[in-house]
Design an enzyme around this catalytic site. Sequence first.
Site, PDB file in Angstrom:
ATOM      1  CG  ASP A  50      94.937 -50.635  71.919  1.00  0.00           C
ATOM      2  OD1 ASP A  50      93.935 -50.223  71.583  1.00  0.00           O
ATOM      3  OD2 ASP A  50      95.187 -52.083  71.802  1.00  0.00           O
ATOM      4  CE  LYS A  97     100.708 -48.279  72.214  1.00  0.00           C
ATOM      5  NZ  LYS A  97     100.530 -49.189  71.062  1.00  0.00           N
TER       6      LYS A  97
END
Length: 250
Positions: free
Chosen positions: A167, A149
């Site tokens: 996310d 991420k």
Amino acid sequence: MSHGFGPGFRGSTAESGAQEPSNGKKERMTLEEKAKRIVRALDQAFPEARVTLNFRNPLELLIATILSAQCTDQRVNEVTPSLFKKYRKAEEYVRVPLGELEEDIRPTGFFRNKAKNIQACCRELVARYGGEVPRTLEELTALPGVGRKTANVVLGNAFGIPGIVVDTHVARISRLLGLTREKDPVKIEFALMPLIPQRHWTRFSLQLIALGRSLCPARSPRCPSCPLRPFCDYALNHTGAAGKEKKKNL
Ligand code: SF4
């Protein structure tokens, strides 16, 4: 790199459960067609979606993204002006006593862990890359405390190299839309990659995050006002003909 599509992956010829109700016809869409329409609708609804962390260079974005774990971007943006003034290079994060760095980032929460990660990460940057932030997913994810991420945030927003950032909003809304059934962020990323054109990867993530923060928060999605409603499995299954939501909590 192996692209391990999980069991929930549905290829481009799979039919989506979504039906477009606008013309009254029950027309089935392929998952690929649905993804295309979603990308188009997001571009219209959120043409200016941007990362909300403040930064001036790749190192600042890397540090800000590490700090943003379990913390709002707003809080991170309150801490980073003085932080970035004090620490301008990777070696400066390495040289400072750990306790001092902890105090500098304390308001972002989990500060002990974050300070340790920042120092370990910057140590590697100095040792292996002359203090510069590398530009590949493999090199970034090999850094201590940097997962896919964070790496994709940095690649997409500091270097303009497309990456899908999964996310909490991207994961949740991708499932609501019916683009994937996966729960694991990495599997979600690999499920989305063949559906979303590569040049849209970063923007698509930012747009879903913007949608999650505005019209589609977890507790009360505002489906009747949402531009993705015609393509959203959740809305089709949970809203009546008049667009009234039958169920609020996701
Ligand atoms: S239609 Fe509703 S559930 Fe679907 S993305 Fe929009 S707000 Fe979220």
